[in-house]
Design a protein around this motif. Sequence first.
Motif, short mmCIF file in Angstrom:
data_model
loop_
_atom_site.label_atom_id
_atom_site.label_comp_id
_atom_site.label_asym_id
_atom_site.label_seq_id
_atom_site.Cartn_x
_atom_site.Cartn_y
_atom_site.Cartn_z
N LYS A 122 0.81 -1.22 0.00
CA LYS A 122 0.00 0.00 0.00
C LYS A 122 0.84 1.27 0.00
N GLN A 138 -9.13 -0.25 9.94
CA GLN A 138 -9.09 1.09 9.35
C GLN A 138 -9.13 2.16 10.44
N THR A 175 -6.30 5.08 11.43
CA THR A 175 -6.62 6.49 11.61
C THR A 175 -6.14 7.00 12.96
N GLU A 211 -1.60 12.52 5.23
CA GLU A 211 -2.93 12.15 4.72
C GLU A 211 -2.82 11.09 3.63
N ASP A 212 -1.81 11.22 2.76
CA ASP A 212 -1.61 10.23 1.70
C ASP A 212 -1.28 8.86 2.27
N ARG A 262 -2.02 7.74 5.29
CA ARG A 262 -3.21 7.21 5.96
C ARG A 262 -4.20 6.63 4.95
N ASN A 263 -4.43 7.35 3.85
CA ASN A 263 -5.38 6.89 2.83
C ASN A 263 -4.90 5.59 2.19
N ASN A 264 -3.60 5.49 1.93
CA ASN A 264 -3.07 4.27 1.31
C ASN A 264 -3.17 3.08 2.26
N ASN A 270 -5.29 2.59 4.50
CA ASN A 270 -6.70 2.24 4.70
C ASN A 270 -7.38 1.72 3.44
N ILE A 271 -6.59 1.38 2.41
CA ILE A 271 -7.16 0.77 1.20
C ILE A 271 -7.86 -0.53 1.60
N THR A 300 -5.11 2.56 -4.50
CA THR A 300 -6.12 3.57 -4.18
C THR A 300 -7.10 3.66 -5.35
#
Length: 546
Positions: A299, A377, A381, A401-402, A404-406, A408-409, A415
């Motif tokens: 990720k 997830q 966070t 932020e990037d 965290r988003n990756n 949480n895929i 993504t």
Amino acid sequence: MTSHADLRLISRELEGVQASERLFTAIEYLNRIGAALSSERNIDKLLETILTAAKKITNADGGTLYRLVDDHLKFEIVLNDSLNIVMGGTTGVPVPFYPIPLRAADGSLNNAMVAAYAVLHDETVNIADAYRAGGFDFTGTRAFDKKTGYRSTSFLTIPMKNHDGEIIGVLQLLNALDEAGKVMPFTVEDQRLAESLASQAAIALTNRMLITQLEALFEALIGLINTAIDDKSPYTGGHCKRVPTLTMLLAEAAAEATEGPLASFKMTDKDRYELKIAGLLHDCGKITTPVHVVDKATKLETIFDRVHFVAQRFEILKRDAEIKLLRAKLAALEAGDSASVERAECDFTATICALDEDREFIRRVNVGGERMSAEDQARVTKIAAYPMTGEDGRKTTFLSEDERNNLNIPYGTLTQPEREIINHHIAATIKMLEALPWPKHLKNVPEYAGGHHERMDGKGYPKGLTREQMSVQARIMGIADIFEALTAKDRPYKPGKTLSESLQILSKFKENGHVDPDLFDVFVREKVYLKYAEQFLDPAQIDDVA
């Protein structure tokens, strides 16, 4: 009263009429065989047709067809009616004779062998009786006759030249027969008819060989594209080869159905070739997909896996915790508060344990998988919000932020924007294939190749086609693509699934409108999955299927 002279005259006139009729029939047959030669696609069948036709128009008892390969005449077909010999071509019976060299070991011309002589001197050789002819070596012929009891007498040997005047082979006929079945020399008419046939045959053979060579070149170029695509990523290597194989297995099973919805689905050899090419090109658009997306194994991977940076930050937090501990112990000692020292050490130990657990958790979720729970997830966070001091001395969060988003895929390692990049490969495939000037027999390749990500319910991509808007071939390729992905053992985020697991998932895809239900039934009923598994899966993946 009719005299003997009159009878002889009438007999000669009748013979003339019969000869004329035979010649007319032979010419008419020659015209028909010319059309047949130009339409035949299989080279072995073409060679058989050439030799059989030459025997018929000259009423020869036997014959041989040679092809010129690297200064040698290679036996391709050998026929002899009296001895019931049928070798080469489509028979599956190999011709056990060594090729005839055009030159001897010292480089001299091999003029002793009549077939080689015909090539070397570019002329037809018509021999009335091999046992009386001079200048040629018929030792092998006599040995063959002695062994079989046959009598090789008349020979007609014709070089076969293509449209450029190049000799590509030799047509040799043996023992012309009269109407009573008696061996006779080949006539001038026989020679002219056979030469005409040899000329037509050579051009037809050259054209077919040229088409075959172009097809081989075309497939080799496709192979180069697929090799480049597969080599881009070690995690999808072989996909471009496995999907076409599975596609053809399922297509053959569907074409053999004699009842049910697919009973009318049949395939000719041309249909098979068209589908094969579509299968080989079904992912050609991936050549436009960026390597860092194709190769994204985890990720946090971009050019490299950023999980190592995250691991270093955990070490920074642990260092900060140790500094905090030391400061707390110093303050407690100065105050003479031994209880505070003990509490600080307990807090430090708990913090270090928690950070180590979080670090291992991040490493685990970074690998990706088929499903990430909501709890995991939420934990990502929470970790992302840990406060820390950046390199510039400012307060920041533990994860960007990037990152965290990756992390949480929910599925796999991509993504949503990256998935859209990957998904674009099918639009690129269609665009590339539709730009090519396909001949008539390959005109459906873009549709077949471009439909393997569509769904029966119209929720697929890129065009959102429904089952009714898709060909059977495109629907076949959709099942092949999914099953290959499920069982593939080279994906970075999952092991290859077993047959039972893969079929269970595919069954759900049938129920929810993803894949064609009739083709899925054939896939299971005819055990297409097992034929594929025996070629490509590990033994551990081949389990019992209920």
